[in-house]
Every structure is written in C-alpha cells, then in structure tokens.
Design a protein around this motif. Structure first.
Motif, PDB file in Angstrom:
ATOM      1  N   PRO A 181       0.917  -1.143  -0.060  1.00  0.00           N
ATOM      2  CA  PRO A 181      -0.082  -0.015   0.049  1.00  0.00           C
ATOM      3  C   PRO A 181       0.755   1.338  -0.117  1.00  0.00           C
ATOM      4  CG  PRO A 181       0.144  -0.934   2.234  1.00  0.00           C
ATOM      5  CD  PRO A 181       0.943  -1.745   1.308  1.00  0.00           C
ATOM      6  N   SER A 182       0.264   2.329  -0.526  1.00  0.00           N
ATOM      7  CA  SER A 182       0.844   3.583  -0.211  1.00  0.00           C
ATOM      8  C   SER A 182       0.453   4.269   0.816  1.00  0.00           C
ATOM      9  CB  SER A 182       0.914   4.502  -1.648  1.00  0.00           C
ATOM     10  OG  SER A 182      -0.353   4.453  -2.123  1.00  0.00           O
ATOM     11  N   PRO A 183       1.325   4.685   1.759  1.00  0.00           N
ATOM     12  CA  PRO A 183       0.524   5.064   3.145  1.00  0.00           C
ATOM     13  C   PRO A 183       0.014   6.713   2.951  1.00  0.00           C
ATOM     14  CG  PRO A 183       3.011   4.977   3.204  1.00  0.00           C
ATOM     15  CD  PRO A 183       2.544   4.486   1.959  1.00  0.00           C
ATOM     16  N   THR A 184      -0.729   6.767   2.142  1.00  0.00           N
ATOM     17  CA  THR A 184      -1.492   8.120   1.684  1.00  0.00           C
ATOM     18  C   THR A 184      -2.774   8.345   2.208  1.00  0.00           C
ATOM     19  OG1 THR A 184      -2.150   7.638  -0.390  1.00  0.00           O
ATOM     20  CG2 THR A 184      -0.084   8.669  -0.344  1.00  0.00           C
ATOM     21  N   GLY A 218       3.273 -22.197   3.117  1.00  0.00           N
ATOM     22  CA  GLY A 218       4.248 -22.177   3.868  1.00  0.00           C
ATOM     23  C   GLY A 218       5.349 -21.118   3.503  1.00  0.00           C
ATOM     24  N   GLY A 219       4.968 -20.085   3.172  1.00  0.00           N
ATOM     25  CA  GLY A 219       5.728 -19.040   2.329  1.00  0.00           C
ATOM     26  C   GLY A 219       5.703 -17.860   3.532  1.00  0.00           C
ATOM     27  N   GLN A 220       6.244 -16.568   2.806  1.00  0.00           N
ATOM     28  CA  GLN A 220       6.276 -15.443   3.565  1.00  0.00           C
ATOM     29  C   GLN A 220       5.470 -14.184   2.976  1.00  0.00           C
ATOM     30  OE1 GLN A 220      10.395 -14.447   4.576  1.00  0.00           O
ATOM     31  NE2 GLN A 220      10.920 -16.654   4.405  1.00  0.00           N
ATOM     32  N   PHE A 221       5.106 -13.275   3.738  1.00  0.00           N
ATOM     33  CA  PHE A 221       4.361 -12.158   3.544  1.00  0.00           C
ATOM     34  C   PHE A 221       5.192 -10.837   3.847  1.00  0.00           C
ATOM     35  CE2 PHE A 221       1.562  -8.695   4.864  1.00  0.00           C
ATOM     36  CZ  PHE A 221       0.484  -8.862   3.954  1.00  0.00           C
ATOM     37  N   ILE A 222       5.564 -10.166   2.810  1.00  0.00           N
ATOM     38  CA  ILE A 222       6.056  -8.890   3.089  1.00  0.00           C
ATOM     39  C   ILE A 222       5.086  -7.710   3.003  1.00  0.00           C
ATOM     40  CG2 ILE A 222       7.869  -7.314   1.917  1.00  0.00           C
ATOM     41  CD1 ILE A 222       8.945  -9.902   0.821  1.00  0.00           C
ATOM     42  N   LEU A 223       5.423  -6.873   4.126  1.00  0.00           N
ATOM     43  CA  LEU A 223       4.553  -5.413   4.263  1.00  0.00           C
ATOM     44  C   LEU A 223       5.424  -4.560   3.594  1.00  0.00           C
ATOM     45  CD1 LEU A 223       2.030  -3.470   4.606  1.00  0.00           C
ATOM     46  CD2 LEU A 223       3.145  -3.431   7.106  1.00  0.00           C
ATOM     47  N   ARG A 224       5.035  -3.963   2.296  1.00  0.00           N
ATOM     48  CA  ARG A 224       5.858  -2.871   1.747  1.00  0.00           C
ATOM     49  C   ARG A 224       5.246  -1.598   1.671  1.00  0.00           C
ATOM     50  NH1 ARG A 224       7.103  -4.138  -4.362  1.00  0.00           N
ATOM     51  NH2 ARG A 224       5.543  -2.456  -4.683  1.00  0.00           N
ATOM     52  N   THR A 274       7.187   6.429  -1.961  1.00  0.00           N
ATOM     53  CA  THR A 274       8.132   7.235  -2.685  1.00  0.00           C
ATOM     54  C   THR A 274       7.621   8.647  -3.033  1.00  0.00           C
ATOM     55  OG1 THR A 274       7.308   6.352  -4.839  1.00  0.00           O
ATOM     56  CG2 THR A 274       9.234   5.324  -4.144  1.00  0.00           C
ATOM     57  N   ASP A 275       6.369   8.698  -2.748  1.00  0.00           N
ATOM     58  CA  ASP A 275       5.957  10.136  -2.645  1.00  0.00           C
ATOM     59  C   ASP A 275       5.830  10.567  -1.379  1.00  0.00           C
ATOM     60  OD1 ASP A 275       4.151  12.170  -2.580  1.00  0.00           O
ATOM     61  OD2 ASP A 275       2.537  11.620  -3.914  1.00  0.00           O
ATOM     62  N   LEU A 276       7.086  11.416  -1.422  1.00  0.00           N
ATOM     63  CA  LEU A 276       7.153  11.889   0.148  1.00  0.00           C
ATOM     64  C   LEU A 276       6.257  13.031   0.560  1.00  0.00           C
ATOM     65  CD1 LEU A 276      11.151  11.925  -0.350  1.00  0.00           C
ATOM     66  CD2 LEU A 276       9.987  10.019   0.641  1.00  0.00           C
ATOM     67  N   GLU A 277       5.593  13.726  -0.250  1.00  0.00           N
ATOM     68  CA  GLU A 277       4.751  14.751   0.181  1.00  0.00           C
ATOM     69  C   GLU A 277       3.526  14.013   0.771  1.00  0.00           C
ATOM     70  OE1 GLU A 277       4.437  17.762  -2.632  1.00  0.00           O
ATOM     71  OE2 GLU A 277       6.207  18.239  -2.247  1.00  0.00           O
ATOM     72  N   ARG A 278       3.000  13.239   0.176  1.00  0.00           N
ATOM     73  CA  ARG A 278       1.625  12.623   0.347  1.00  0.00           C
ATOM     74  C   ARG A 278       1.556  11.286   1.450  1.00  0.00           C
ATOM     75  NH1 ARG A 278      -0.986  10.591  -4.364  1.00  0.00           N
ATOM     76  NH2 ARG A 278      -2.695  10.288  -2.852  1.00  0.00           N
ATOM     77  N   SER A 279       2.756  10.609   1.594  1.00  0.00           N
ATOM     78  CA  SER A 279       2.902   9.704   2.381  1.00  0.00           C
ATOM     79  C   SER A 279       3.325  10.143   3.982  1.00  0.00           C
ATOM     80  CB  SER A 279       4.103   8.778   1.974  1.00  0.00           C
ATOM     81  OG  SER A 279       4.097   8.206   0.778  1.00  0.00           O
ATOM     82  N   THR A 280       2.680   9.503   4.788  1.00  0.00           N
ATOM     83  CA  THR A 280       3.012   9.869   6.185  1.00  0.00           C
ATOM     84  C   THR A 280       3.126   8.619   7.020  1.00  0.00           C
ATOM     85  OG1 THR A 280       0.763   9.793   7.199  1.00  0.00           O
ATOM     86  CG2 THR A 280       1.389  11.903   5.985  1.00  0.00           C
ATOM     87  N   GLY A 311      -0.749   3.491  11.132  1.00  0.00           N
ATOM     88  CA  GLY A 311      -2.250   2.909  10.954  1.00  0.00           C
ATOM     89  C   GLY A 311      -2.487   1.761  10.069  1.00  0.00           C
ATOM     90  N   ILE A 312      -1.931   1.576   8.895  1.00  0.00           N
ATOM     91  CA  ILE A 312      -2.110   0.370   8.171  1.00  0.00           C
ATOM     92  C   ILE A 312      -1.363  -0.870   8.788  1.00  0.00           C
ATOM     93  CG2 ILE A 312      -1.464  -0.623   6.135  1.00  0.00           C
ATOM     94  CD1 ILE A 312      -1.416   2.341   4.746  1.00  0.00           C
ATOM     95  N   ALA A 313      -0.473  -0.686   9.426  1.00  0.00           N
ATOM     96  CA  ALA A 313       0.230  -1.892  10.114  1.00  0.00           C
ATOM     97  C   ALA A 313      -1.083  -2.355  11.300  1.00  0.00           C
ATOM     98  CB  ALA A 313       1.312  -1.360  10.917  1.00  0.00           C
ATOM     99  N   THR A 314      -1.325  -1.328  11.827  1.00  0.00           N
ATOM    100  CA  THR A 314      -2.362  -1.567  12.963  1.00  0.00           C
ATOM    101  C   THR A 314      -3.427  -2.381  12.573  1.00  0.00           C
ATOM    102  OG1 THR A 314      -1.926   0.409  14.225  1.00  0.00           O
ATOM    103  CG2 THR A 314      -3.863  -0.578  14.710  1.00  0.00           C
ATOM    104  N   ASP A 315      -4.016  -1.671  11.123  1.00  0.00           N
ATOM    105  CA  ASP A 315      -5.403  -2.481  10.460  1.00  0.00           C
ATOM    106  C   ASP A 315      -4.908  -4.022  10.257  1.00  0.00           C
ATOM    107  OD1 ASP A 315      -6.597  -0.094  10.992  1.00  0.00           O
ATOM    108  OD2 ASP A 315      -5.963   0.749   8.785  1.00  0.00           O
ATOM    109  N   ILE A 316      -3.777  -4.216   9.673  1.00  0.00           N
ATOM    110  CA  ILE A 316      -3.596  -5.434   9.121  1.00  0.00           C
ATOM    111  C   ILE A 316      -3.470  -6.450  10.281  1.00  0.00           C
ATOM    112  CG2 ILE A 316      -2.934  -5.005   6.607  1.00  0.00           C
ATOM    113  CD1 ILE A 316      -0.285  -5.972   7.164  1.00  0.00           C
ATOM    114  N   ASN A 317      -2.663  -5.994  11.373  1.00  0.00           N
ATOM    115  CA  ASN A 317      -2.520  -6.818  12.517  1.00  0.00           C
ATOM    116  C   ASN A 317      -3.815  -7.154  13.107  1.00  0.00           C
ATOM    117  OD1 ASN A 317       0.277  -7.079  12.524  1.00  0.00           O
ATOM    118  ND2 ASN A 317       0.385  -4.993  13.546  1.00  0.00           N
ATOM    119  N   TRP A 318      -4.733  -6.167  13.106  1.00  0.00           N
ATOM    120  CA  TRP A 318      -5.877  -6.411  13.684  1.00  0.00           C
ATOM    121  C   TRP A 318      -6.712  -7.680  12.817  1.00  0.00           C
ATOM    122  CZ3 TRP A 318     -11.127  -5.205  11.430  1.00  0.00           C
ATOM    123  CH2 TRP A 318     -12.053  -5.330  12.390  1.00  0.00           C
TER     124      TRP A 318
END
Ligand code: GLU
Length: 443
Positions: A10-13, A35-41, A45-51, A57-64
C-alpha cells in the motif's frame, strides 16, 4: 513448488479499506498456505503525500485482521537501489530522456485524436541529438525518463484470469522518473520485487496493464518475472469503486464499531469467490477456502449489512477463550457460563455489557406487571443450588399453581427478571442471576 514470497504494497497516503484488505488477505492466505512469507511494503516514494501515521495505521489495521508480516520495508529508504537500476537501464539504452512539457504532450494527444489514432507517445525524444538535448537543458528544462518498451505481446498465465496478454505496441513508453527526479510506482516496485525474491504478485485487476509493462522491466533487469494474479475488485452496494481517499469502509472504522476481525476478513475474502459467504472463525480455515483460480471475474459487491449478519453469526459460535481478554478490556466482567448464555443474542461483542448489567441487577422493570402472578411465582421458586434444569422445574410448578401457560406464563417472568421482552434463554440466565437477585426482582 518453492515456498511463495508475496507482498502487500500500500502507499501510506490514507488508511486501507475493505478492498485493500482483500488484496492483503489473499496474499497472506496464499503465502501461509504454501508455507511462505508475507512482506508488508510501504510504497512511500511520494514523500509529500505519504505519512508515518498512515503507515503505522495500516500496520495496525492488518494486524487487527490477523496478518503478521514476516518483513516490513519502506521504499523511501531504498532510493539507492532504484537509482542503481535506473542507471543500468540507461546504460542498456532502455531508459531515455524526454523533454516535452505536459502542454506539448497534450497537444500531441489532441492531434492523434483528430486523426483517430490512439494516444500513444510517439518516441520523438529518441531522435533528439545531443545538441538538441543540451539546448533544452540550457533552457532550464529537466528531463523525465521513459522506459523503451519492446513492441510485442506480453503473455503470462494469470493465477486468477488464466492465459493473459497485453499488447505493448498499444501502450506509451511509461515514464519511470519524473522531471523533478521522483520515481513513479512502476520501477521501484519491480526493483523491490526482484530484491526481495517475490515469487507471486497478487493484486487488483486495475494493475493488469502495469503487469504488461512490469514484466518487460523484470525481464530486462533480472531475466525472469514472478507469477501474477489479478483479483476482481470490490465495489460498494451500488456498484461504485471504493476509495481510500474518501475513507470508504476503512478497516479502522469497522474496528471502531466493534466488528469482529474474522467477520471482516471472511467477507473481504469470500465475496466474489466460488465459496458461499460465511463467517469463518480462523485464518487457517479461511486460507483453506481460498482458491485464486476460482475467484469470480466480475467486480464483487461489498454490502455492509451482510457484514452485520456475519458478525452476529461469528459471535454466536465463538468460544469464551477467544473473547475473554477483549471482554475484560471492554470492562465487562464475564465468565464462561455467562458467555455461553448471552453470545447467541449479540450483534456486536460490546452488546454483552447490557447482559452483564442485567445479570448484575441493573434492570428497569416495566410497570403494569401482575403482582399476584409474580407472588405465586416467587412462592414456587426453589432454593439454590441452581443449574440449567431449575428454570424448567420452576416454571412447571408456576404453571400448576397459576394455570397459565405459553406466553402468559413466560413473558411476565422474563420481564420481571430481565426488564426486557427478548433475550438469552432463561434456563441459562437464571442460574447467573441467582436466587437472591431473582427473589428481589419477583417481589
Ligand atoms: N502501491 C501500489 C498500489 O497500492 C502497489 C501495487 C502492487 O501491488 O504492485 O496500488
């Protein structure tokens, strides 16, 4: 098959919505099943819109939702890798400098439209001489950089859609780097997928055209490409696409209204699949139901009312061990017998508070109850110890003493004991209320 490595990018925008959750879950379940792996990426790269707040918040959401990433990476920390790949592409003659302004490109597109030609970039920049480029630079123009596509049909066997192809000749050479030096999503994504050894790219079908382009870049940079699967997208009940920006069905908002994560996950995954939508209690069971090759090709409608029903059905089957910590957190003092008595009456977990209050004696007895009837009922009430047979034995006696039956017998007792017309089975509730409280309520 070697163990799959997948990523959710996801883009964190903004915060993720149920459609993004579908992508995350399909990836996660696919990886775990193999039996594989999951990467959260984070595609930040959009430094202005990403926070950072959106990323957390996205990490919290997917953990939930029950997703535990094996690795977390941020594109904003990996520009060196992208610069290196861009330099390699330049050296191979696959990335070329263009100097057109947005207005000039727009004029070209209009001329093409007038001649009924598709709006494909004409590659004029490829013909620029060094002097012409130097002249543009002297004017203060900075180049943007396009990837030189091979004019061929790109084919792959899609994990969802089967044999698929994109005709590159009908596409413009994609801009990978803007005039201000910033990267569009296309190249960093490929570079990271190669660096992280991603084996399967599972994403929404809005990315099919990107895949045609990215497969070419994968092959140029690494000689091969991962497998791809493009799942159908979710819409709202009236068929409109979901928007992260507009906050449609954000996972955060569903959590705030006390939805069960497995109800949300079940609907996000099963809607538009070959499986009937139902509340699946665990990730392992949900994973066993997912078959990418059997997802529907049509957009799937997300109906929040369906979520209410699933949520209730899920609660009705949850064991106490799965909820005890959350009940405690909600300040609801509960034990297993209480949970088993009330769970069948809950739409949301928090509704248990009402029943905890009622058991504890916080009831509002309605006016107009028949005092004589309640007096007889009180006289028939046995002494403790009570169990699940007590209600039946007691009401049989009350029936004999008062000659009432059916609703006339049961409703005044329910109203006196709970203050409400509906609720959990009284044979389960009565032992929880206990003799002392019951006597007070009947008197
Ligand atoms: N950041 C991209 C998106 O959110 C990722 C797409 C992909 O999975 O490659 O659409």
């Amino acid at each position: 098959m070697t163990a799959p490595i997948v990523r959710f990018a996801p883009s964190p925008t903004g915060r993720i919505h149920i459609g993004n959750a579908r992508t995350a879950l399909l990836n996660y379940l696919f990886a775990k099943r193999g039996g594989g792996q999951f990467i959260l990426r984070y595609d930040d790269t959009d430094l202005e819109r990403s926070t950072r707040e959106f990323a957390d918040g996205i990490a919290t959401d997917i953990n939930w939702l029950g997703i535990k990433p094996d690795h977390v990476i941020r594109q904003s920390e990996r520009f060196d890798l992208y610069d290196e790949a861009a330099n390699r592409l330049r050296a191979m003659g696959k990335l070329y400098a263009c100097y057109e302004t947005e207005e000039e490109l727009e004029r070209k597109r209009k001329r093409q439209a007038a001649r009924h030609l598709p709006p494909v970039y004409d590659r004029a920049a490829l013909k620029l001489t060094d002097e012409e480029k130097a002249a543009f630079e002297a004017e203060g123009r900075k180049p943007h950089w396009r990837y030189l596509l091979d004019d061929r049909s790109v084919t792959w066997t899609d994990l969802v859609r089967g044999p698929s192809h994109v005709e590159s000749a009908s596409l413009s050479d994609p801009v990978l780097i803007r005039a201000d030096g910033s990267y569009l999503y296309t190249l960093p994504s490929v570079v990271d997928d190669i660096a992280m050894g991603v084996t399967h790219v599972i994403r929404g079908e809005d990315h099919v055209t990107n895949t045609g382009v990215q497969i070419q870049i994968f092959e140029t940079l690494s000689g091969s490409s991962p497998q791809f699967g493009h799942h159908n997208l979710l819409t709202n009940a009236s068929g409109e696409g979901l928007s992260k920006r507009l906050g449609h069905f954000s996972i955060a908002s569903l959590r705030e209204v006390d939805m069960e994560p497995m109800a949300v996950a079940s609907l996000a995954v099963l809607v538009g699949s070959s499986e009937a939508v139902r509340a699946v209690p665990s990730m392992d069971e949900l994973g066993a139901l997912v078959d990418l090759s059997r997802l529907s090709r049509a957009p799937a409608k997300f109906d929040e009312h369906e979520l209410d029903g699933l949520n209730a059905r899920l609660l009705h089957q949850l064991p106490f061990a799965d909820v005890s910590a959350r009940l405690a957190k909600l300040g609801i003092s509960a034990h297993e017998a209480f949970w088993l008595a009330v769970r069948g009456n809950l739409a949301r977990l928090g509704d248990a508070a009402q029943w905890a209050d009622i058991v504890a004696g916080l009831i509002k007895r309605p006016d107009g109850l028949d005092a004589d009837f309640l007096k007889s009922a009180l006289e028939c009430l046995p002494s403790e110890p009570w169990d699940h047979e007590t209600w039946g034995a007691w009401t049989t006696k009350v029936k004999e003493a008062t000659l009432r039956k059916g609703k006339d017998l049961f409703m005044p007792l329910r109203l006196a004991l709970t203050g409400l017309e509906h609720g959990p089975e009284l044979k389960l509730l009565l032992p929880l209320i206990g003799e002392q409280q019951a006597r007070l309520r009947l008197a």
